[in-house]
Design a protein around this motif. Structure first.
Motif, short mmCIF file in Angstrom:
data_model
loop_
_atom_site.label_atom_id
_atom_site.label_comp_id
_atom_site.label_asym_id
_atom_site.label_seq_id
_atom_site.Cartn_x
_atom_site.Cartn_y
_atom_site.Cartn_z
N LEU A 26 12.22 -56.91 -69.38
CA LEU A 26 11.17 -57.34 -70.31
C LEU A 26 11.81 -58.29 -71.32
CD1 LEU A 26 9.51 -53.89 -70.94
CD2 LEU A 26 8.87 -55.60 -69.25
N MET A 27 11.12 -59.39 -71.63
CA MET A 27 11.67 -60.37 -72.57
C MET A 27 10.66 -60.65 -73.66
SD MET A 27 13.10 -64.23 -71.91
CE MET A 27 11.58 -64.85 -71.28
N THR A 28 11.15 -60.75 -74.89
CA THR A 28 10.32 -61.12 -76.02
C THR A 28 11.15 -61.95 -76.99
OG1 THR A 28 8.76 -60.27 -77.67
CG2 THR A 28 10.81 -59.04 -77.40
N CYS A 29 10.48 -62.59 -77.91
CA CYS A 29 11.17 -63.41 -78.91
C CYS A 29 11.61 -62.53 -80.09
CB CYS A 29 10.26 -64.53 -79.41
SG CYS A 29 9.75 -65.66 -78.12
N THR A 30 12.72 -62.92 -80.69
CA THR A 30 13.25 -62.19 -81.83
C THR A 30 14.05 -63.15 -82.70
OG1 THR A 30 14.36 -60.13 -82.46
CG2 THR A 30 15.42 -61.40 -80.74
N PRO A 31 14.22 -62.96 -83.97
CA PRO A 31 13.58 -61.98 -84.83
C PRO A 31 12.11 -62.34 -85.08
CG PRO A 31 15.05 -63.33 -86.15
CD PRO A 31 15.20 -63.77 -84.71
N TYR A 32 11.38 -61.36 -85.49
CA TYR A 32 9.94 -61.50 -85.69
C TYR A 32 9.62 -62.67 -86.63
CZ TYR A 32 5.16 -60.22 -86.89
OH TYR A 32 3.82 -60.23 -87.08
N MET A 33 8.71 -63.52 -86.19
CA MET A 33 8.22 -64.69 -86.93
C MET A 33 9.24 -65.84 -87.03
SD MET A 33 5.06 -63.99 -87.61
CE MET A 33 4.58 -65.17 -88.84
N ILE A 34 10.44 -65.65 -86.51
CA ILE A 34 11.42 -66.73 -86.51
C ILE A 34 11.65 -67.21 -85.07
CG2 ILE A 34 13.81 -67.38 -87.07
CD1 ILE A 34 13.60 -65.33 -89.39
N ASN A 35 11.82 -66.25 -84.15
CA ASN A 35 11.84 -66.49 -82.71
C ASN A 35 12.94 -67.42 -82.21
OD1 ASN A 35 9.52 -64.89 -82.71
ND2 ASN A 35 8.18 -66.67 -82.89
N THR A 36 14.12 -67.34 -82.79
CA THR A 36 15.22 -68.20 -82.37
C THR A 36 16.02 -67.61 -81.21
OG1 THR A 36 16.55 -67.23 -84.13
CG2 THR A 36 15.52 -69.35 -84.58
N TYR A 37 15.85 -66.33 -80.92
CA TYR A 37 16.57 -65.66 -79.85
C TYR A 37 15.58 -64.94 -78.94
CZ TYR A 37 20.76 -66.58 -82.54
OH TYR A 37 21.77 -67.20 -83.22
N ARG A 38 16.11 -64.41 -77.83
CA ARG A 38 15.31 -63.64 -76.90
C ARG A 38 15.91 -62.24 -76.78
NH1 ARG A 38 13.09 -67.39 -78.30
NH2 ARG A 38 12.25 -69.11 -77.10
N LEU A 39 15.04 -61.26 -76.82
CA LEU A 39 15.45 -59.87 -76.65
C LEU A 39 15.12 -59.46 -75.23
CD1 LEU A 39 16.36 -57.12 -77.87
CD2 LEU A 39 13.95 -56.71 -78.39
N LEU A 40 16.15 -59.02 -74.49
CA LEU A 40 15.97 -58.57 -73.11
C LEU A 40 16.20 -57.07 -73.04
CD1 LEU A 40 18.05 -61.26 -71.17
CD2 LEU A 40 15.64 -61.33 -71.77
N VAL A 41 15.26 -56.37 -72.47
CA VAL A 41 15.40 -54.93 -72.24
C VAL A 41 15.29 -54.72 -70.74
CG1 VAL A 41 14.47 -52.65 -72.71
CG2 VAL A 41 14.35 -54.41 -74.47
N THR A 42 16.35 -54.20 -70.14
CA THR A 42 16.40 -54.03 -68.69
C THR A 42 16.44 -52.55 -68.34
OG1 THR A 42 17.61 -56.11 -68.49
CG2 THR A 42 17.70 -54.64 -66.61
N GLY A 43 15.64 -52.20 -67.36
CA GLY A 43 15.61 -50.84 -66.85
C GLY A 43 15.73 -50.85 -65.34
N PHE A 44 15.98 -49.69 -64.77
CA PHE A 44 16.13 -49.59 -63.32
C PHE A 44 15.20 -48.51 -62.78
CE2 PHE A 44 19.32 -47.13 -65.48
CZ PHE A 44 19.21 -45.88 -64.91
N LEU A 45 14.85 -48.65 -61.51
CA LEU A 45 13.95 -47.73 -60.86
C LEU A 45 14.61 -46.38 -60.66
CD1 LEU A 45 11.24 -47.30 -59.36
CD2 LEU A 45 12.43 -48.01 -57.28
N THR A 46 13.90 -45.32 -61.01
CA THR A 46 14.37 -43.97 -60.74
C THR A 46 13.35 -43.30 -59.82
OG1 THR A 46 13.24 -43.07 -62.67
CG2 THR A 46 15.53 -43.73 -62.96
N ILE A 47 13.82 -42.44 -59.00
CA ILE A 47 12.94 -41.73 -58.07
C ILE A 47 12.36 -40.52 -58.79
CG2 ILE A 47 12.81 -40.51 -55.87
CD1 ILE A 47 13.43 -43.53 -55.67
N GLN A 48 11.04 -40.43 -58.79
CA GLN A 48 10.38 -39.28 -59.39
C GLN A 48 9.82 -38.41 -58.30
OE1 GLN A 48 7.46 -40.86 -62.08
NE2 GLN A 48 8.88 -40.76 -63.77
N ARG A 49 10.12 -37.15 -58.40
CA ARG A 49 9.57 -36.20 -57.44
C ARG A 49 8.23 -35.72 -57.96
NH1 ARG A 49 15.25 -34.33 -57.35
NH2 ARG A 49 16.10 -35.18 -55.44
#
Length: 61
Positions: A26-49
């Motif tokens: 997931l990607m969003t702009c950061t810092p709030y209202m300035i938006n000079t960088y990008r914040l990346l949050v990465t997750g991986f698939l887990t198996i749910q029983r």
């Protein structure tokens, strides 16, 4: 969640597909209202029983 990164907007190499891993970034702009960088949050698939189904007894609601 696997990792959190703050990158420059030009660092698109951070969004490449990683062979052999099932990731979602997931990607969003950061810092709030300035938006000079990008914040990346990465997750991986887990198996749910599936949760076991509870049996209801006859005559109960």
């Amino acid at each position: 969640m696997d990792q959190i990164k703050v990158i420059k907007p030009t660092q698109v190499d951070q969004l490449k597909i990683v062979k052999g891993r099932d990731l979602c970034t997931l990607m969003t702009c950061t810092p709030y209202m300035i938006n000079t960088y990008r914040l990346l949050v990465t997750g991986f698939l887990t198996i749910q029983r599936p949760k076991p189904r509870l049996r209801r007894e006859v005559g109960t609601a």
